[in-house]
Design an enzyme around this catalytic site. Structure first.
Site, PDB file in Angstrom:
ATOM      1  N   PRO A 165       0.592  -1.739   0.612  1.00  0.00           N
ATOM      2  CA  PRO A 165      -0.297  -0.012  -0.042  1.00  0.00           C
ATOM      3  C   PRO A 165       1.189   1.217   0.158  1.00  0.00           C
ATOM      4  CG  PRO A 165      -0.322  -0.940   2.487  1.00  0.00           C
ATOM      5  CD  PRO A 165       0.698  -1.631   1.008  1.00  0.00           C
TER       6      PRO A 165
ATOM      7  N   GLN B  98      -6.493  -1.652   2.031  1.00  0.00           N
ATOM      8  CA  GLN B  98      -6.008  -0.718   3.241  1.00  0.00           C
ATOM      9  C   GLN B  98      -7.035   0.449   3.819  1.00  0.00           C
ATOM     10  OE1 GLN B  98      -2.863   1.413   4.147  1.00  0.00           O
ATOM     11  NE2 GLN B  98      -2.055  -0.440   4.596  1.00  0.00           N
TER      12      GLN B  98
ATOM     13  N   HIS C 219       2.715   2.299  10.921  1.00  0.00           N
ATOM     14  CA  HIS C 219       3.107   4.232  11.131  1.00  0.00           C
ATOM     15  C   HIS C 219       2.155   4.666  12.206  1.00  0.00           C
ATOM     16  CE1 HIS C 219       3.649   2.055   6.719  1.00  0.00           C
ATOM     17  NE2 HIS C 219       4.690   1.200   8.381  1.00  0.00           N
TER      18      HIS C 219
ATOM     19  N   TYR D  76      -0.563   5.759  12.508  1.00  0.00           N
ATOM     20  CA  TYR D  76      -2.019   6.168  13.166  1.00  0.00           C
ATOM     21  C   TYR D  76      -2.222   5.976  13.487  1.00  0.00           C
ATOM     22  CZ  TYR D  76      -0.049   7.392   8.057  1.00  0.00           C
ATOM     23  OH  TYR D  76       0.297   8.461   7.552  1.00  0.00           O
TER      24      TYR D  76
END
Length: 371
Positions: free
Chosen positions: A40, A117, A176, A178
C-alpha cells in the site's frame, strides 16, 4: 487467475533463483499464484476522496504485470476525523465506493486479486491540507468510550462494504503511527481505563476493530493487519522492545480474528531483536503462528534506497537473493514490493521470466503520476 502469472508458464530452468517467490499461497477464501504483493502506497490522486478511472487503471496494470495480490493505498473509513487530506481516497460514501467497485472490476478482469487497506489517520490528521479543519483530530487520549465505539463501528461498516463490493479480503492499517497504532504505543496512549496501561489494555482498541471486521465479513474473508515498529514521525520508534512485549500486543489480535500480519519495516532483512537473525515478519510468524508479509526496501539496497528518496536518482536492484533465501526458509509467507512497482508495473513478470535487462529503475518521477 490468468495463467500468465503462474510460474508453470516459465521453463523450469529459466528462473530457478526466484522459484520460491512463485509458489501459490492461500488464506481463507483467497488464493494467489505467487508470493509477491503490491504494498500500500499513498498516492493522493483522489480528488474529494473519490478514486476515478485512472486509479482503477493504475491497479489493473499491476495485476496484468503479474502481482499476486494488490493491497490498495490507505483508504479512510467513515469517521469525521479519519482523513489527513482531501486527496486520499475514502471508503465511504456512494461516489467513493462506486470508484472502488470499478477498481475491483478492472483488477479482476486483469486476472488479479485486490484488498483495500482501511485507515484512520488519528493524530496524524494535521497540517494545511486536512478536510473540514474545524473537526479536531482523534487520538487515544481525546476519544470517549462511546466515540471509540463509533470508530470501531466505522471500520466494521467499511469491512462489510469491502466484501459487498467484491474485494478479496481487507487490510487494517495498524502501523506507522496512525490511530490503531497510536492506541498500541505508550507514547501516544496515556489512558488509565481499559484502553490504556499495560500491553493487553493498549491492544484492546485494535482487537475490537479486528473483531468488528471479522463479524462483518464472516470466517472465510481474509483480514490482514499491518503493524510496524517505526512511525511516520520517528523512523527509530519501537512498538515493542522485546519479543515478549510484542507477543502480549499481538495475542489478542489473533484471538479477535486476524488472519495475516503485514510487518512493515524499513529494511526487511535486518534482525529485529538482539540474539536472533529473525526480522520482524519472522518474529511475528513465530509468536503468532499466522502467515506474515515482509516489506521494506525489497529490490533496493541501502545506498539505492537513499538515492531514490533523497537525491531523486534512479534505483534498481534485480538481485533478490536474500529475499529468496528467507522465503525458501518460510521465515515469512508473502513479500510486499513498493517503489519498484511504481516505475515498472510489469516488475513481477520480468523478475519471474528473468527479463532483468528490461527492468525499469525507480526514480522520483514515478511519484508524480499514476503510470
Amino acid at each position: 487467475m490468468s495463467d500468465t502469472t503462474s510460474v508453470a508458464a516459465v521453463a523450469p530452468d529459466s528462473v530457478p533463483e526466484v522459484a520460491p517467490l512463485f509458489r501459490p499461497f492461500s488464506v481463507g477464501g483467497l488464493s494467489v499464484p505467487n508470493r509477491l504483493v503490491m504494498a500500500p502506497m499513498t498516492r493522493n490522486f483522489c480528488p474529494n476522496g473519490v478514486p476515478g478511472p485512472e486509479v482503477a487503471g493504475y491497479y489493473a496494470r499491476r495485476a496484468r504485470g503479474g502481482v499476486g495480490l494488490i493491497i490498495t493505498e490507505g483508504t479512510v473509513v467513515g469517521h469525521a476525523a479519519s482523513a489527513p487530506t482531501s486527496t486520499v481516497p475514502r471508503f465511504h460514501g456512494e461516489d467513493a465506493l462506486a470508484g472502488w467497485a470499478r477498481v475491483v472490476e478492472e483488477v479482476h478482469a486483469a486476472g488479479g486479486r485486490v484488498i483495500p487497506q482501511l485507515w484512520h489517520a488519528g493524530l496524524e490528521r494535521k497540517g494545511d491540507e486536512v478536510p473540514d479543519p474545524d473537526i479536531r483530530a482523534a487520538g487515544p487520549n481525546t476519544l470517549s468510550e462511546s466515540e471509540i465505539g463509533e470508530v470501531v463501528a466505522a471500520f466494521g461498516r467499511a469491512a462489510a462494504d469491502a466484501k459487498r463490493l467484491g474485494f478479496d479480503g481487507l487490510e487494517l492499517h495498524g502501523g506507522h503511527g496512525y490511530l490503531i497504532d497510536q492506541f498500541l504505543r505508550v507514547g501516544t496512549n496515556s489512558r488509565t481505563d481499559g484502553y490504556g496501561g499495560d500491553p493487553r489494555r493498549r491492544t484492546r482498541f485494535a482487537a475490537e476493530v479486528v473483531a468488528a471486521c471479522r463479524a462483518a465479513v464472516g470466517p472465510d474473508f481474509p483480514v490482514f493487519l499491518r503493524i510496524s515498529q517505526w512511525t511516520v514521525s520517528d523512523f527509530g520508534a519501537r512498538l515493542a522492545a522485546t519479543p515478549d512485549e510484542l507477543e502480549l500486543l499481538l495475542a489478542p489480535l489473533v484471538q479477535a480474528g486476524a488472519d495475516v500480519i503485514d510487518c512493515s519495516t524499513r529494511r526487511f532483512w535486518l534482525p529485529e531483536f538482539p540474539g536472533s537473525g529473525l526480522g520482524l515478519a519472522g518474529w511475528v510468524k513465530k509468536l503468532t503462528g499466522l502467515p506474515t508479509v515482509a516489506v521494506g526496501s525489497i529490490g533496493l539496497d541501502d545506498s539505492e534506497f537513499l538515492s531514490a528518496l533523497i537525491e531523486g536518482k534512479g534505483a534498481d536492484n534485480s538481485s533478490l537473493d536474500r529475499l529468496v533465501e528467507l522465503m525458501e526458509r518460510d521465515e515469512f509467507d508473502l513479500a510486499a514490493v513498493g517503489r519498484l512497482l511504481l516505475s515498472d508495473p510489469e516488475w513481477v513478470a520480468k523478475i519471474r521470466d528473468g527479463r532483468h535487462a528490461e527492468l525499469r529503475p525507480f526514480s522520483a518521477e514515478a511519484l508524480l503520476g499514476l503510470t
